[in-house]
Design a protein around this motif. Structure first.
Motif, PDB file in Angstrom:
ATOM      1  N   GLN A 243       0.835  -1.193   0.000  1.00  0.00           N
ATOM      2  CA  GLN A 243       0.000   0.000   0.000  1.00  0.00           C
ATOM      3  C   GLN A 243       0.873   1.249   0.000  1.00  0.00           C
ATOM      4  N   THR A 244       0.416   2.261  -0.696  1.00  0.00           N
ATOM      5  CA  THR A 244       1.096   3.548  -0.613  1.00  0.00           C
ATOM      6  C   THR A 244       0.757   4.205   0.718  1.00  0.00           C
ATOM      7  N   ASP A 245       1.499   5.256   1.074  1.00  0.00           N
ATOM      8  CA  ASP A 245       1.229   5.932   2.343  1.00  0.00           C
ATOM      9  C   ASP A 245       0.012   6.847   2.216  1.00  0.00           C
ATOM     10  N   SER A 246      -0.308   7.574   3.270  1.00  0.00           N
ATOM     11  CA  SER A 246      -1.524   8.385   3.306  1.00  0.00           C
ATOM     12  C   SER A 246      -1.541   9.474   2.242  1.00  0.00           C
ATOM     13  N   GLN A 247      -0.362   9.854   1.744  1.00  0.00           N
ATOM     14  CA  GLN A 247      -0.269  10.874   0.703  1.00  0.00           C
ATOM     15  C   GLN A 247      -0.100  10.272  -0.688  1.00  0.00           C
ATOM     16  N   GLY A 248      -0.187   8.939  -0.785  1.00  0.00           N
ATOM     17  CA  GLY A 248      -0.100   8.277  -2.075  1.00  0.00           C
ATOM     18  C   GLY A 248       1.305   7.968  -2.536  1.00  0.00           C
ATOM     19  N   PHE A 249       2.297   8.133  -1.656  1.00  0.00           N
ATOM     20  CA  PHE A 249       3.681   7.869  -2.036  1.00  0.00           C
ATOM     21  C   PHE A 249       4.065   6.426  -1.705  1.00  0.00           C
ATOM     22  N   GLY A 250       5.008   5.894  -2.495  1.00  0.00           N
ATOM     23  CA  GLY A 250       5.499   4.546  -2.250  1.00  0.00           C
ATOM     24  C   GLY A 250       5.290   3.659  -3.463  1.00  0.00           C
ATOM     25  N   LEU A 251       5.975   2.530  -3.470  1.00  0.00           N
ATOM     26  CA  LEU A 251       5.897   1.577  -4.572  1.00  0.00           C
ATOM     27  C   LEU A 251       4.894   0.483  -4.221  1.00  0.00           C
ATOM     28  N   ALA A 252       3.729   0.535  -4.837  1.00  0.00           N
ATOM     29  CA  ALA A 252       2.684  -0.452  -4.558  1.00  0.00           C
ATOM     30  C   ALA A 252       2.975  -1.782  -5.238  1.00  0.00           C
ATOM     31  N   GLY A 253       3.658  -1.724  -6.343  1.00  0.00           N
ATOM     32  CA  GLY A 253       3.954  -2.920  -7.111  1.00  0.00           C
ATOM     33  C   GLY A 253       4.677  -2.524  -8.374  1.00  0.00           C
ATOM     34  N   SER A 254       4.609  -3.387  -9.375  1.00  0.00           N
ATOM     35  CA  SER A 254       5.302  -3.114 -10.632  1.00  0.00           C
ATOM     36  C   SER A 254       4.670  -3.947 -11.729  1.00  0.00           C
ATOM     37  N   GLY A 255       5.061  -3.628 -12.957  1.00  0.00           N
ATOM     38  CA  GLY A 255       4.538  -4.371 -14.084  1.00  0.00           C
ATOM     39  C   GLY A 255       5.592  -4.548 -15.161  1.00  0.00           C
ATOM     40  N   LEU A 256       5.333  -5.482 -16.066  1.00  0.00           N
ATOM     41  CA  LEU A 256       6.195  -5.713 -17.218  1.00  0.00           C
ATOM     42  C   LEU A 256       5.332  -5.827 -18.456  1.00  0.00           C
ATOM     43  N   PHE A 257       5.771  -5.159 -19.496  1.00  0.00           N
ATOM     44  CA  PHE A 257       5.093  -5.244 -20.789  1.00  0.00           C
ATOM     45  C   PHE A 257       6.078  -5.901 -21.757  1.00  0.00           C
ATOM     46  N   VAL A 258       5.661  -7.021 -22.336  1.00  0.00           N
ATOM     47  CA  VAL A 258       6.549  -7.811 -23.197  1.00  0.00           C
ATOM     48  C   VAL A 258       6.000  -7.807 -24.621  1.00  0.00           C
ATOM     49  N   ILE A 259       6.783  -7.294 -25.541  1.00  0.00           N
ATOM     50  CA  ILE A 259       6.443  -7.326 -26.964  1.00  0.00           C
ATOM     51  C   ILE A 259       7.085  -8.559 -27.581  1.00  0.00           C
ATOM     52  N   ASN A 260       6.297  -9.309 -28.356  1.00  0.00           N
ATOM     53  CA  ASN A 260       6.728 -10.597 -28.926  1.00  0.00           C
ATOM     54  C   ASN A 260       7.118 -11.580 -27.823  1.00  0.00           C
ATOM     55  N   PRO A 261       6.228 -11.820 -26.851  1.00  0.00           N
ATOM     56  CA  PRO A 261       6.580 -12.702 -25.740  1.00  0.00           C
ATOM     57  C   PRO A 261       6.658 -14.159 -26.177  1.00  0.00           C
ATOM     58  N   PRO A 262       7.428 -14.981 -25.458  1.00  0.00           N
ATOM     59  CA  PRO A 262       7.379 -16.422 -25.706  1.00  0.00           C
ATOM     60  C   PRO A 262       5.951 -16.932 -25.560  1.00  0.00           C
ATOM     61  N   TYR A 263       5.561 -17.854 -26.399  1.00  0.00           N
ATOM     62  CA  TYR A 263       4.185 -18.363 -26.350  1.00  0.00           C
ATOM     63  C   TYR A 263       3.899 -19.085 -25.038  1.00  0.00           C
ATOM     64  N   THR A 264       4.942 -19.490 -24.326  1.00  0.00           N
ATOM     65  CA  THR A 264       4.787 -20.212 -23.064  1.00  0.00           C
ATOM     66  C   THR A 264       4.605 -19.290 -21.860  1.00  0.00           C
ATOM     67  N   LEU A 265       4.861 -17.989 -22.025  1.00  0.00           N
ATOM     68  CA  LEU A 265       4.950 -17.100 -20.875  1.00  0.00           C
ATOM     69  C   LEU A 265       3.603 -16.908 -20.178  1.00  0.00           C
ATOM     70  N   HIS A 266       2.530 -16.773 -20.939  1.00  0.00           N
ATOM     71  CA  HIS A 266       1.216 -16.534 -20.334  1.00  0.00           C
ATOM     72  C   HIS A 266       0.821 -17.677 -19.414  1.00  0.00           C
ATOM     73  N   GLU A 267       0.958 -18.900 -19.890  1.00  0.00           N
ATOM     74  CA  GLU A 267       0.589 -20.063 -19.077  1.00  0.00           C
ATOM     75  C   GLU A 267       1.462 -20.159 -17.825  1.00  0.00           C
ATOM     76  N   THR A 268       2.757 -19.879 -17.982  1.00  0.00           N
ATOM     77  CA  THR A 268       3.658 -19.926 -16.837  1.00  0.00           C
ATOM     78  C   THR A 268       3.246 -18.918 -15.772  1.00  0.00           C
ATOM     79  N   LEU A 269       2.956 -17.694 -16.181  1.00  0.00           N
ATOM     80  CA  LEU A 269       2.573 -16.659 -15.223  1.00  0.00           C
ATOM     81  C   LEU A 269       1.220 -16.954 -14.587  1.00  0.00           C
ATOM     82  N   GLN A 270       0.304 -17.516 -15.342  1.00  0.00           N
ATOM     83  CA  GLN A 270      -0.983 -17.906 -14.760  1.00  0.00           C
ATOM     84  C   GLN A 270      -0.784 -18.892 -13.622  1.00  0.00           C
ATOM     85  N   GLY A 271       0.241 -19.728 -13.751  1.00  0.00           N
ATOM     86  CA  GLY A 271       0.494 -20.726 -12.721  1.00  0.00           C
ATOM     87  C   GLY A 271       1.206 -20.197 -11.489  1.00  0.00           C
ATOM     88  N   VAL A 272       2.023 -19.137 -11.642  1.00  0.00           N
ATOM     89  CA  VAL A 272       2.852 -18.701 -10.515  1.00  0.00           C
ATOM     90  C   VAL A 272       2.387 -17.407  -9.848  1.00  0.00           C
TER      91      VAL A 272
END
Length: 295
Positions: A243-272
């Motif tokens: 959670q961010t602090d009361s003023q909205g500061f802090g790292l809540a999480g992160s993301g990755l955007f993959v262009i031309n991903p391996p066809y196996t990546l979606h299934e792997t991430l769904q599992g983990v």
């Protein structure tokens, strides 16, 4: 931004997600006999001492890699990633001696955390090459001291500008990681412009873009902006664990955007991803998102 040093954040929950995905993409790239080039636009120092003053300031690794380190119930993809980090923690070999091997059931003390270039080097084969960009002079010197060699170039330049000279590579097979600090709001626009240019020059490349989940509209908009320039398939994964602090500061999480991903990546991430969110959650509302446009 020369003030940014990744050592303060090494091994945190964002590194866990980024390097787990990077590990999976590298495994896919090395499953084929053809050589490839790994290009890192913001390479950092390559490795980090977790007991050092910078890493200990907030000790973010305790809520990241440390939570996975000795668990016996890791899903396969998570276990593969943790195994790589454990390999990085083995003692350096004596001169002329082979590198030590992580034996089954062996868990070394957690003292070091590998940066993205070290993750890539643990996968690299003799024919593969690396181009590592780092603007911070101290980190660039550290990289050069540990990553020299005929197949590796450490370049003390801005990776946004430097990527133009690297794509398309020879041979035409590459994995590009783009993960700036985003301390400057202009970095979001630079990421989009850099990716647009790179994809036009080299549409078949595999591109992995990391971004922070923070209270900034540019961060929230970045995945949709990247979707609009992806010529073929893409995958977007996001993990929210704090959670961010009361003023909205802090790292809540992160993301990755993959262009031309391996066809196996979606299934792997769904599992983990359910496992990762459960283990790394710092509050009850932790969650994840996976979305994909197949090629």
């Amino acid at each position: 931004m020369l003030a940014y040093r990744h050592a303060f954040h090494a091994g945190n929950h964002a590194d866990v997600l980024k390097h787990l995905v990077l590990d999976q993409v590298l495994r896919y790239m090395t499953a084929k006999d053809k050589p490839f080039r790994y290009i890192d636009t913001h390479a950092g120092a390559g490795g980090y001492l977790l007991k050092g003053a910078q890493a200990q300031k907030k000790a973010e690794y305790r809520e990241g890699i440390n939570r996975l380190w000795s668990r016996p119930d890791l899903p396969e993809a998570v276990a593969d990633y943790v195994h790589l980090v454990q390999q990085f923690n083995l003692p350096a070999p004596e001169p002329g001696q082979p590198a030590p091997v992580l034996e089954k059931g062996m868990t070394p003390p957690l003292a070091l955390y590998p940066g993205s270039p070290s993750i890539a080097r643990l996968h690299a084969r003799p024919g593969d090459s690396m181009r590592l960009f780092e603007l911070h002079p101290s980190d660039a010197r550290t990289l050069a001291a540990h990553f020299g060699g005929r197949q590796v170039q450490v370049i003390n330049e801005d990776g946004f500008a430097g990527l133009k000279g690297q794509v398309p590579p020879t041979p035409r097979r590459a994995l590009v990681l783009v993960d700036p600090s985003y301390e400057l709001v202009a970095d979001y626009g630079k990421v989009v412009a850099t990716m647009r240019d790179a994809v036009q020059r080299f549409p078949e490349g595999v591109y992995v873009v990391w971004y922070p989940q923070i209270a900034r509209v540019e961060a929230a908009q970045l995945p949709k902006r990247l979707m609009s320039l992806s010529p073929k398939g893409w995958l977007h994964v996001r993990m929210t664990v704090a959670q961010t602090d009361s003023q909205g500061f802090g790292l809540a999480g992160s993301g990755l955007f993959v262009i031309n991903p391996p066809y196996t990546l979606h299934e792997t991430l769904q599992g983990v991803m359910p496992f990762l969110v459960e283990v790394l959650a710092q509050y009850d509302g932790a969650s994840y998102l996976i979305e994909e446009q197949p090629a």
